[in-house]
Structures are given as structure tokens and as C-alpha cells.
Design a protein around this motif. Structure first.
Motif, PDB file in Angstrom:
ATOM      1  N   MET A   1       0.867  -1.290   0.009  1.00 12.43           N
ATOM      2  CA  MET A   1      -0.097  -0.114  -0.067  1.00 12.43           C
ATOM      3  C   MET A   1       0.904   1.388   0.049  1.00 12.43           C
ATOM      4  O   MET A   1       1.900   1.283   0.790  1.00 12.43           O
ATOM      5  CB  MET A   1      -0.895  -0.022   1.274  1.00 12.43           C
ATOM      6  CG  MET A   1      -1.566   1.265   1.370  1.00 12.43           C
ATOM      7  SD  MET A   1      -2.779   1.121   3.035  1.00 12.43           S
ATOM      8  CE  MET A   1      -1.622   1.701   4.122  1.00 12.43           C
ATOM      9  N   LEU A   2       0.727   2.273  -0.920  1.00 14.58           N
ATOM     10  CA  LEU A   2       1.167   3.404  -0.875  1.00 14.58           C
ATOM     11  C   LEU A   2       0.142   4.278  -0.133  1.00 14.58           C
ATOM     12  O   LEU A   2      -0.721   4.594  -0.368  1.00 14.58           O
ATOM     13  CB  LEU A   2       1.514   3.975  -2.379  1.00 14.58           C
ATOM     14  CG  LEU A   2       2.316   5.256  -2.646  1.00 14.58           C
ATOM     15  CD1 LEU A   2       3.799   4.798  -2.159  1.00 14.58           C
ATOM     16  CD2 LEU A   2       2.277   5.538  -4.108  1.00 14.58           C
TER      17      LEU A   2
ATOM     18  N   GLU B   1       3.790  -2.736   3.960  1.00 11.60           N
ATOM     19  CA  GLU B   1       3.126  -4.003   3.826  1.00 11.60           C
ATOM     20  C   GLU B   1       3.183  -4.635   5.311  1.00 11.60           C
ATOM     21  O   GLU B   1       4.125  -4.937   5.961  1.00 11.60           O
ATOM     22  CB  GLU B   1       3.790  -5.034   2.785  1.00 11.60           C
ATOM     23  CG  GLU B   1       3.171  -6.268   2.471  1.00 11.60           C
ATOM     24  CD  GLU B   1       3.961  -7.100   1.478  1.00 11.60           C
ATOM     25  OE1 GLU B   1       4.045  -6.686   0.337  1.00 11.60           O
ATOM     26  OE2 GLU B   1       4.983  -7.759   1.902  1.00 11.60           O
ATOM     27  N   ASN B   2       1.895  -5.061   5.696  1.00 14.30           N
ATOM     28  CA  ASN B   2       1.816  -5.688   7.181  1.00 14.30           C
ATOM     29  C   ASN B   2       2.556  -4.662   8.141  1.00 14.30           C
ATOM     30  O   ASN B   2       3.117  -5.268   9.114  1.00 14.30           O
ATOM     31  CB  ASN B   2       2.435  -7.053   7.163  1.00 14.30           C
ATOM     32  CG  ASN B   2       1.683  -8.059   6.308  1.00 14.30           C
ATOM     33  OD1 ASN B   2       0.657  -7.807   6.137  1.00 14.30           O
ATOM     34  ND2 ASN B   2       2.521  -8.930   5.675  1.00 14.30           N
ATOM     35  N   GLY B   3       2.264  -3.285   7.869  1.00 11.44           N
ATOM     36  CA  GLY B   3       2.862  -2.514   8.605  1.00 11.44           C
ATOM     37  C   GLY B   3       4.289  -2.206   8.785  1.00 11.44           C
ATOM     38  O   GLY B   3       4.763  -1.502   9.680  1.00 11.44           O
ATOM     39  N   ARG B   4       4.919  -2.878   7.806  1.00 12.78           N
ATOM     40  CA  ARG B   4       6.389  -2.492   7.588  1.00 12.78           C
ATOM     41  C   ARG B   4       6.769  -1.782   6.352  1.00 12.78           C
ATOM     42  O   ARG B   4       6.345  -2.040   5.396  1.00 12.78           O
ATOM     43  CB  ARG B   4       7.067  -3.687   7.659  1.00 12.78           C
ATOM     44  CG  ARG B   4       7.227  -4.547   8.945  1.00 12.78           C
ATOM     45  CD  ARG B   4       8.318  -5.614   8.967  1.00 12.78           C
ATOM     46  NE  ARG B   4       9.696  -4.998   8.461  1.00 12.78           N
ATOM     47  CZ  ARG B   4      10.713  -5.890   8.696  1.00 12.78           C
ATOM     48  NH1 ARG B   4      10.733  -6.935   9.132  1.00 12.78           N
ATOM     49  NH2 ARG B   4      11.941  -5.175   8.795  1.00 12.78           N
ATOM     50  N   ILE B   5       7.454  -0.784   6.486  1.00 10.36           N
ATOM     51  CA  ILE B   5       7.861   0.098   5.373  1.00 10.36           C
ATOM     52  C   ILE B   5       8.943  -0.580   4.780  1.00 10.36           C
ATOM     53  O   ILE B   5       9.836  -1.071   5.345  1.00 10.36           O
ATOM     54  CB  ILE B   5       8.069   1.792   6.006  1.00 10.36           C
ATOM     55  CG1 ILE B   5       6.908   2.483   6.479  1.00 10.36           C
ATOM     56  CG2 ILE B   5       8.850   2.288   4.879  1.00 10.36           C
ATOM     57  CD1 ILE B   5       7.235   3.631   7.281  1.00 10.36           C
TER      58      ILE B   5
ATOM     59  N   ALA C   1       7.741   0.477  -9.824  1.00  7.85           N
ATOM     60  CA  ALA C   1       6.670   0.803  -9.583  1.00  7.85           C
ATOM     61  C   ALA C   1       6.172   1.924  -8.876  1.00  7.85           C
ATOM     62  O   ALA C   1       5.221   2.669  -9.023  1.00  7.85           O
ATOM     63  CB  ALA C   1       5.877  -0.400  -8.716  1.00  7.85           C
ATOM     64  N   LEU C   2       7.071   2.229  -7.902  1.00 10.40           N
ATOM     65  CA  LEU C   2       6.946   3.534  -6.946  1.00 10.40           C
ATOM     66  C   LEU C   2       7.164   4.740  -8.092  1.00 10.40           C
ATOM     67  O   LEU C   2       6.226   5.626  -8.060  1.00 10.40           O
ATOM     68  CB  LEU C   2       8.022   3.563  -6.001  1.00 10.40           C
ATOM     69  CG  LEU C   2       7.962   4.659  -5.255  1.00 10.40           C
ATOM     70  CD1 LEU C   2       6.728   5.296  -4.521  1.00 10.40           C
ATOM     71  CD2 LEU C   2       8.959   4.623  -4.007  1.00 10.40           C
TER      72      LEU C   2
END
Ligand SMILES: CC(C)(COP(=O)(O)OP(=O)(O)OC[C@H]1O[C@@H](n2cnc3c(N)ncnc32)[C@H](O)[C@@H]1OP(=O)(O)O)[C@@H](O)C(=O)NCCC(=O)NCCS
Length: 148
Positions: A1-2, A45-49, A81-82
Motif C-alpha cells: 500500500m502506498l 506491507e503488514n505495517g512494515r515500510i 512501481a513507485l
């Protein structure tokens, strides 16, 4: 998620930056970017940057000041992608061009930027600190109005 970067992210981001650069940004550099209203976002992702970017708007130009993917996620397409998302958002916001500096020695990042359509616009002599003195930066630009 961005999502947008916030103060609670800064310790993790500064930690990743220290792993990725010989001359990293400090936590204060990221904090100042948020305070200045720069466009700062993170991939999580899953709270990890695992990736982040900082962009500064200057009139009709946007400057990519920092774009980093955590070491364990590099080479998996997240940087591309970013960058695609940043370009699309900047185009939607009607910026005319996107600018960035990249170390002359950073072939991987240069390849990424070239594949996204960036072209070399000049050289900033002795722009970066380096272990043996200073290193030049390539100045690169993407025309957001005319490029596809
Ligand atoms: C540079 C960086 C942002 C690229 O993100 P990434 O997720 O690792 O790259 P991707 O997997 O999305 O690859 C995209 C393109 O970048 C280039 N690239 C990525 N890693 C590369 C490597 N080790 N060598 C050469 N080119 C490379 C390729 O052109 C690649 O396209 P391809 O897979 O079609 O060949 C990331 O590796 C990073 O954060 N590096 C450390 C910090 C940094 O240098 N930031 C940029 C400062 S200007």
C-alpha cells in the motif's frame, strides 16, 4: 500500500536510509521535509515500510529528492512501481516536469530513471560528498506534458 509519510514513520525510514547510503539523510532531514509540506510517501506491507520517496514542488516543477527501496526488497520491481506512481500523480497534478539528481556512480538508479523516460539535462560538479572527496551528480529530467 502506498500512503502519505507521517512522523511515526521517521525512525524506520531513517534506519532504512542508513542501510542504503554511505551518506544518508538524518531523521531531521525527513522531518524537515514533512514540515516543509513536501510530497512524502511510503510503501508499506503488514505495517512494515519498505520503500519511500520525497518530492518537492517548485512552481510547475517537481523535484524527486529521495527515492529508496529497502535492501531486502531491491531488484523486485518496487522502485519502478513507485516511480510510475510518482510520475502519474505528478502528471495528474499538472506539473510540467520532474527533476532529480543521481550520483554518477549509481548505475542502477540511472538505468531505472532512463527506463522511465528521464533524460540527462546536465551535471552538477562535486554535488555529493564521497569517501574520496566529492562526486558529481547527473541532473535528469522527465517532460510530464509531452512524454506518454
Ligand atoms: C535504485 C532503486 C530505487 C531501484 O529500485 P529497485 O526496486 O531496486 O529497482 P527495480 O527492481 O524496480 O528495477 C527497476 C530498474 O532499475 C534498474 N536496476 C535496478 N537494480 C539494478 C541493478 N542492481 N543494476 C542495474 N540496474 C538495476 C533496472 O533498469 C531495472 O529494470 P529491469 O528490471 O527491467 O532491468 C533501489 O535499488 C534503491 O533504493 N537503491 C539504493 C538507494 C538509491 O540508490 N536510490 C536512488 C538514489 S538517486
Amino acid at each position: 500500500m502506498l500512503r502519505p509519510m507521517n512522523d511515526a514513520d521517521l525512525a524506520d525510514i531513517a534506519g532504512i536510509d542508513r542501510c542504503c547510503y554511505a551518506f544518508p539523510w538524518t531523521l531531521g532531514n525527513f522531518s524537515d521535509s514533512l514540515l516543509a509540506g513536501h510530497r512524502c510517501c511510503v510503501y508499506e506491507e503488514n505495517g512494515r515500510i519498505f520503500a519511500y520517496s520525497v518530492m518537492m514542488a517548485v512552481v510547475d516543477e517537481v523535484h524527486l529528492l529521495n527515492m529508496t527501496v529497502a535492501p531486502e526488497r531491491q531488484g523486485l520491481g518496487y522502485g519502478a512501481a513507485l516511480l510510475r506512481r510518482l510520475v502519474a500523480c505528478s502528471r495528474q497534478s499538472h506539473f510540467a516536469s520532474m527533476w532529480l539528481e543521481v550520483r554518477e556512480s549509481n548505475a542502477a538508479a540511472q538505468a531505472l530513471y532512463r527506463s522511465a523516460g528521464f533524460v540527462r539535462a546536465g551535471v552538477r560538479k562535486n554535488y555529493y560528498p564521497a569517501s574520496n572527496g566529492r562526486e558529481d551528480a547527473l541532473l535528469m529530467v522527465l517532460d510530464l506534458q509531452h512524454a506518454a
